[in-house]
Scaffold this active site. Sequence first.
Site, short mmCIF file in Angstrom:
data_model
loop_
_atom_site.label_atom_id
_atom_site.label_comp_id
_atom_site.label_asym_id
_atom_site.label_seq_id
_atom_site.Cartn_x
_atom_site.Cartn_y
_atom_site.Cartn_z
N LYS A 120 0.80 -1.23 0.00
CA LYS A 120 0.00 0.00 0.00
C LYS A 120 0.84 1.29 0.00
CE LYS A 120 -3.99 -2.07 2.32
NZ LYS A 120 -4.97 -1.98 3.39
N ASP A 165 -9.82 2.51 2.63
CA ASP A 165 -9.83 1.81 3.93
C ASP A 165 -10.51 2.65 5.02
OD1 ASP A 165 -8.63 -0.56 3.16
OD2 ASP A 165 -6.60 0.17 3.58
N1 LIG Z 1 -10.88 -5.71 7.74
C1 LIG Z 1 -10.11 -5.09 6.90
O1 LIG Z 1 -10.52 -4.65 5.83
C2 LIG Z 1 -8.66 -4.87 7.30
C3 LIG Z 1 -7.86 -4.00 6.55
C4 LIG Z 1 -6.53 -3.82 6.95
C5 LIG Z 1 -6.03 -4.51 8.06
N2 LIG Z 1 -6.85 -5.34 8.76
C6 LIG Z 1 -6.33 -6.06 9.96
O2 LIG Z 1 -5.61 -5.16 10.78
C7 LIG Z 1 -4.52 -5.82 11.39
C8 LIG Z 1 -3.28 -4.96 11.32
O3 LIG Z 1 -2.91 -4.80 9.96
P1 LIG Z 1 -1.80 -3.73 9.54
O4 LIG Z 1 -1.85 -3.61 8.07
O5 LIG Z 1 -1.93 -2.50 10.37
O6 LIG Z 1 -0.46 -4.50 9.97
P2 LIG Z 1 0.94 -3.87 10.37
O7 LIG Z 1 1.17 -2.56 9.72
O8 LIG Z 1 1.93 -4.96 10.22
O9 LIG Z 1 0.81 -3.58 11.97
C9 LIG Z 1 0.64 -4.63 12.86
C10 LIG Z 1 0.14 -4.06 14.20
O10 LIG Z 1 -0.17 -5.16 15.07
C11 LIG Z 1 0.58 -5.00 16.29
N3 LIG Z 1 0.85 -6.31 16.86
C12 LIG Z 1 1.31 -7.40 16.21
N4 LIG Z 1 1.41 -8.44 17.08
C13 LIG Z 1 1.00 -7.99 18.29
C14 LIG Z 1 0.88 -8.57 19.58
N5 LIG Z 1 1.21 -9.86 19.80
N6 LIG Z 1 0.41 -7.82 20.59
C15 LIG Z 1 0.08 -6.52 20.38
N7 LIG Z 1 0.19 -5.88 19.19
C16 LIG Z 1 0.65 -6.63 18.15
C17 LIG Z 1 1.81 -4.23 15.88
O11 LIG Z 1 2.41 -3.67 17.01
P3 LIG Z 1 3.99 -3.33 17.01
O12 LIG Z 1 4.13 -2.03 16.26
O13 LIG Z 1 4.32 -3.19 18.44
O14 LIG Z 1 4.67 -4.45 16.32
C18 LIG Z 1 1.17 -3.21 14.93
O15 LIG Z 1 0.49 -2.20 15.61
C19 LIG Z 1 -4.34 -7.16 10.66
O16 LIG Z 1 -4.58 -8.19 11.57
C20 LIG Z 1 -5.36 -7.16 9.56
O17 LIG Z 1 -6.06 -8.40 9.53
C21 LIG Z 1 -8.14 -5.53 8.41
#
Ligand SMILES: NC(=O)c1ccc[n+]([C@@H]2O[C@H](COP(=O)([O-])OP(=O)(O)OC[C@H]3O[C@@H](n4cnc5c(N)ncnc54)[C@H](OP(=O)(O)O)[C@@H]3O)[C@@H](O)[C@H]2O)c1
Length: 302
Positions: free
Chosen positions: A77, A113
């Site tokens: 993205k 989004d």
């Molecule tokens: N429904 C939808 O349309 C949609 C769209 C986009 C994303 N999502 C969901 O949103 C989530 C995040 O996606 P993203 O794109 O933001 O990913 P990302 O940029 O990789 O960020 C991951 C996030 O999760 C945190 N995290 C990972 N493992 C953790 C743990 N064990 N305990 C606490 N925090 C943890 C990370 O914290 P740190 O910074 O501390 O590592 C960070 O804030 C995904 O699970 C995805 O399924 C859904």
Amino acid sequence: MKPELILSLPARPVPYAVLGKPVGHSLSPAMQQSAFDACGLEARYFRVEVDEAGLERAVQHLRDVPFGGWNCTVPNKVRMMELCDQLGESARQLHAVNTVVNENGVLIGHNTDGIGWMRALREAFDQGPENLRILLLGAGGAGRGIATQALLEKCPELVIANRNIVRAEELRGQLQSQFSDGPLARTLKNLRVIPWTEAELEAALRECDLVINATAAGLDPSVPAILPARMIPPSVMVFDTVYGAGCAKLRQEVEATGARWTDGLGMLLHQGAAAFSLWTQREAPLEIMRRALASAFSASRA
Ligand SMILES: NC(=O)c1ccc[n+]([C@@H]2O[C@H](COP(=O)([O-])OP(=O)(O)OC[C@H]3O[C@@H](n4cnc5c(N)ncnc54)[C@H](OP(=O)(O)O)[C@@H]3O)[C@@H](O)[C@H]2O)c1
């Protein structure tokens, strides 16, 4: 498909795609194809497995065919922003592109989004960010999009917590520099970051209306639910951006308290519907897309 195969596709039916890695699990093809078919449009939607390293070359192929447009998912993205010819306001505001429209060879990047999250929120709880004190868990890509949209909607209070607090502080700094000069400067007053500790989270939970899980914690089966039931007041609403098995543990904790809960399927649906409208200049057949998404989701879990 692999990016090398893109050039073997004909220009009709007009091809569209989702670009990501991994992408095999994506529910977007079923959802978008149902919409094209329902509207009688000659279009076909593919999955292309590509990451940031291969993105530039893949985009050149998509131009050459040419594709009508595409979606971007993890990890593309941010890189996609640089590969577009123009950016719409949503992409500039969210600093990421999830939808590209190919307008006669000019690639225009958008981001649906934020709007997808907001529409899903209204649908699930009949309330919008403008009335809600929000606790946002997560400061990655999804957290950033949601935080930006919440401020754009003038949410009265936004508290951000991230396991790595540096990332949460960075997000706050970015939002502050983005909005401090404009009409949203007042909403920034109630933007705070808190440490990821049980005491701080518990205090913030007591004072919020909506908690959003935008972390990927649930995707790791070895990690317990990020909020145990004892910390969740029954009065809060919980919006989990995750869906499927990844949201099961948190759901169980929330339901044990009687609090209201929704998963990320609604967000996926509404970001997809907004993308479809950008490509086709038509209203998306939302209920058809919802049904297609639900049945693709059930099939993926069977
Ligand atoms: N429904 C939808 O349309 C949609 C769209 C986009 C994303 N999502 C969901 O949103 C989530 C995040 O996606 P993203 O794109 O933001 O990913 P990302 O940029 O990789 O960020 C991951 C996030 O999760 C945190 N995290 C990972 N493992 C953790 C743990 N064990 N305990 C606490 N925090 C943890 C990370 O914290 P740190 O910074 O501390 O590592 C960070 O804030 C995904 O699970 C995805 O399924 C859904």
